[in-house]
Scaffold this motif. Structure first.
Motif, PDB file in Angstrom:
ATOM      1  N   ILE C 142       0.892   5.633  -6.584  1.00 36.71           N
ATOM      2  CA  ILE C 142       1.755   4.286  -6.766  1.00 36.71           C
ATOM      3  C   ILE C 142       1.062   3.524  -5.503  1.00 36.71           C
ATOM      4  CG2 ILE C 142       3.691   3.205  -6.382  1.00 36.71           C
ATOM      5  CD1 ILE C 142       4.974   5.673  -7.925  1.00 36.71           C
ATOM      6  N   PRO C 143       0.621   2.215  -5.775  1.00 35.49           N
ATOM      7  CA  PRO C 143      -0.167   1.486  -4.768  1.00 35.49           C
ATOM      8  C   PRO C 143       0.776   1.270  -3.519  1.00 35.49           C
ATOM      9  CG  PRO C 143      -0.319   0.341  -6.909  1.00 35.49           C
ATOM     10  CD  PRO C 143       0.614   1.345  -7.125  1.00 35.49           C
ATOM     11  N   VAL C 145       0.690  -0.700  -1.467  1.00 36.88           N
ATOM     12  CA  VAL C 145       1.073  -2.188  -1.099  1.00 36.88           C
ATOM     13  C   VAL C 145       2.358  -2.607  -1.676  1.00 36.88           C
ATOM     14  CG1 VAL C 145      -0.175  -3.287  -2.927  1.00 36.88           C
ATOM     15  CG2 VAL C 145       0.387  -4.765  -0.903  1.00 36.88           C
ATOM     16  N   PHE C 146       2.586  -1.916  -2.718  1.00 41.25           N
ATOM     17  CA  PHE C 146       4.142  -1.659  -3.561  1.00 41.25           C
ATOM     18  C   PHE C 146       5.133  -1.237  -2.638  1.00 41.25           C
ATOM     19  CE2 PHE C 146       2.174  -2.557  -7.924  1.00 41.25           C
ATOM     20  CZ  PHE C 146       1.815  -3.518  -7.347  1.00 41.25           C
ATOM     21  N   ARG C 147       4.840  -0.361  -1.693  1.00 39.91           N
ATOM     22  CA  ARG C 147       5.723   0.706  -1.146  1.00 39.91           C
ATOM     23  C   ARG C 147       6.219   0.466   0.279  1.00 39.91           C
ATOM     24  NH1 ARG C 147       3.600   5.942  -1.217  1.00 39.91           N
ATOM     25  NH2 ARG C 147       1.623   4.762  -1.679  1.00 39.91           N
ATOM     26  N   LYS C 148       5.133   0.165   1.063  1.00 40.70           N
ATOM     27  CA  LYS C 148       5.267   0.131   2.532  1.00 40.70           C
ATOM     28  C   LYS C 148       4.935  -1.076   3.272  1.00 40.70           C
ATOM     29  CE  LYS C 148       5.649   4.929   3.449  1.00 40.70           C
ATOM     30  NZ  LYS C 148       7.073   4.944   3.203  1.00 40.70           N
ATOM     31  N   GLU C 149       5.671  -1.397   4.275  1.00 36.38           N
ATOM     32  CA  GLU C 149       5.141  -2.251   5.144  1.00 36.38           C
ATOM     33  C   GLU C 149       5.263  -3.793   4.965  1.00 36.38           C
ATOM     34  OE1 GLU C 149       2.223  -0.715   7.387  1.00 36.38           O
ATOM     35  OE2 GLU C 149       2.766   1.063   7.639  1.00 36.38           O
ATOM     36  N   ALA C 152       1.585  -7.289   1.832  1.00 34.18           N
ATOM     37  CA  ALA C 152       1.546  -8.578   1.040  1.00 34.18           C
ATOM     38  C   ALA C 152       2.245  -9.682   1.636  1.00 34.18           C
ATOM     39  CB  ALA C 152       2.030  -8.000  -0.409  1.00 34.18           C
ATOM     40  N   LEU C 196      10.141  -3.238   4.085  1.00 37.05           N
ATOM     41  CA  LEU C 196      11.030  -4.421   3.224  1.00 37.05           C
ATOM     42  C   LEU C 196      11.789  -3.552   2.111  1.00 37.05           C
ATOM     43  CD1 LEU C 196       9.007  -7.326   1.822  1.00 37.05           C
ATOM     44  CD2 LEU C 196      11.102  -7.477   3.149  1.00 37.05           C
ATOM     45  N   GLN C 197      12.168  -2.445   2.379  1.00 38.49           N
ATOM     46  CA  GLN C 197      12.582  -1.603   1.690  1.00 38.49           C
ATOM     47  C   GLN C 197      13.732  -1.995   0.510  1.00 38.49           C
ATOM     48  OE1 GLN C 197      10.851   1.388   1.173  1.00 38.49           O
ATOM     49  NE2 GLN C 197      11.877   1.476  -0.877  1.00 38.49           N
ATOM     50  N   VAL C 198      13.910  -1.793  -0.760  1.00 35.12           N
ATOM     51  CA  VAL C 198      14.939  -2.521  -1.562  1.00 35.12           C
ATOM     52  C   VAL C 198      16.101  -1.567  -1.167  1.00 35.12           C
ATOM     53  CG1 VAL C 198      15.756  -2.241  -3.737  1.00 35.12           C
ATOM     54  CG2 VAL C 198      13.422  -3.213  -3.344  1.00 35.12           C
TER      55      VAL C 198
END
Lengths: 198, 198, 198
Positions: C142-143, C145-149, C152, C196-198
């Motif tokens: 899973i990319p 950039v979609f998960r961490k830090e 983006a 930036l965790q949801v």
């Protein structure tokens, strides 16, 4: 029909079949199996056409091979038991497909006026191996072409041979030299189980 | 506002919501959830636009629906607990989206002068199901549309109905006939849990 | 050479290296490792070019950075043991790459006459983070950039700064302001491990 047209046809059958077989083994439904077959056979060419600005891609405007792929997928579903036993024959057909698709990619490059080795190799590789790469990603596999055997390398060397023959001999010569080179390297690598492991 | 515009709006909400919900369940961060929502709602249309040479794609030049999707994603994050309990309502909205997006794809085809059944069906399918396919691939799922239920088939039959009505009756008629056909087939397949398993 | 050109170069090296390192850890063969490196460094830019109708993409017509990426991939294979120990240094180079690629995307937008904030941000993000996203999808992750830090987000804020400076000050100012903003935010987020965790 030239040997190239026959190979293109045989190759499309083999590519579509490999997509359909993988789809069935992943338990996709009819629609999924057909899409996977079409993507395997035509995905590389579609990306190539989009990259060189040839839109809509040939797969849409001249859908002969797309329709062939759909029919192949349906046949593969019905004859799964039989086809699944002849994987080595399908691999053989696939080698003809790789060679024919490599020629198509390389000659599309020169037809558009690109003779930079970089673009010729890139488009040949994309046409030859792009569909199989997307096929694998769609069903959560790391692309086969990234892991095993001399597959992309056969296409790459074929493209170099195409360009050399195109520039120094004739286009017809380039087509045959590229086809034979790619096919020979691929068949030898299957026969002797050659790899490029890091 | 026509029934089509409303469905397009409702469909965008439903598509974006399905992307956001999947993103949250996969523990993506804010950025990942928003991207997944946007891709689900607009990915199919973007690929369609690139394939027919309509660049930059509508999703960029007329970003109304893109902004709707971003807002939807953020709302979904905040109301996750509530929305997650109404999955069947979201599935219903999604059916309206599928119907509206199928119409958009089919009518885009004829607006560009393509009346080959092949291209009309292809663009309708791509607009209707492409976003959901990319959504699933991005989070390592085999695309839902390849595995379950009469989803793509509803879009496909809708496209055929569109083309028949477009050629033999009027464009307005085609829009409504396609919309109602796709929606009805999809709702029936949800209600009776129909599949197309190989 | 300007600071931007140097960063573009350093960034390409870092992006290609990150692709190659991931490819090696996934046990791809030579071809797979090279393709993953090239896609990481150039994939975002290629999608950007296709979306804005700039075909064939720069990665093909001006393949300097493509060749740099191929060479980087081969070097990474040979010096894997050493490089693998300096991941934090590579992450630092990657931050320079993100900043340089964000500038490239944003300035490509304005060079094509787009000053809508939406398009500028979109193209900056795509150029900065698109390659890494495809890299991860290709090897079934899973990319990142979609998960961490804050990755983006750094690129996104950089694009906003670019546009403001471009519209109200000068283009040269925009380039530097965007570069420094993106780089600073990214480095701070690495240093303080911000998410930036949801």
């Amino acid at each position: 029909m030239s040997i190239l047209s026959i190979s293109e046809f045989v190759g499309t059958l083999a590519f579509a079949m490999s997509g359909a077989l993988l789809g069935i083994s992943k338990r996709l439904d009819y629609y999924g199996v057909v899409v996977l077959a079409v993507i395997t056979a035509l995905g590389g060419g579609m990306i190539r056409d989009v990259l060189i600005g040839n839109t809509p891609p040939m797969a849409l405007t001249a859908p002969f091979f797309t329709i062939i792929s759909i029919i192949t997928a349906i046949m593969t579903i019905y004859f799964y038991q039989i086809l699944n036993k002849h994987r080595s024959m399908i691999q053989l057909c696939d080698a003809f497909g790789l060679a024919a698709f490599t020629v198509m990619g390389a000659s599309m490059a020169t037809a558009y006026g690109y003779t930079s080795p970089f673009i010729v190799i890139f488009l040949a590789l994309l046409t030859g191996t792009g569909g199989g790469t997307i096929r694998d990603i769609f069903v959560k596999e790391i692309p086969y072409v990234f892991r095993k055997e001399i597959y992309a390398v056969a296409s790459m060397i074929g493209a170099v041979v195409y360009l050399l023959a195109y520039l120094h001999v004739t286009e017809v010569m380039a087509v045959y030299a590229c086809f034979i080179t790619t096919l020979t390297i691929r068949l030898l690598s299957i026969r002797f189980n050659l790899h490029l492991q890091v």
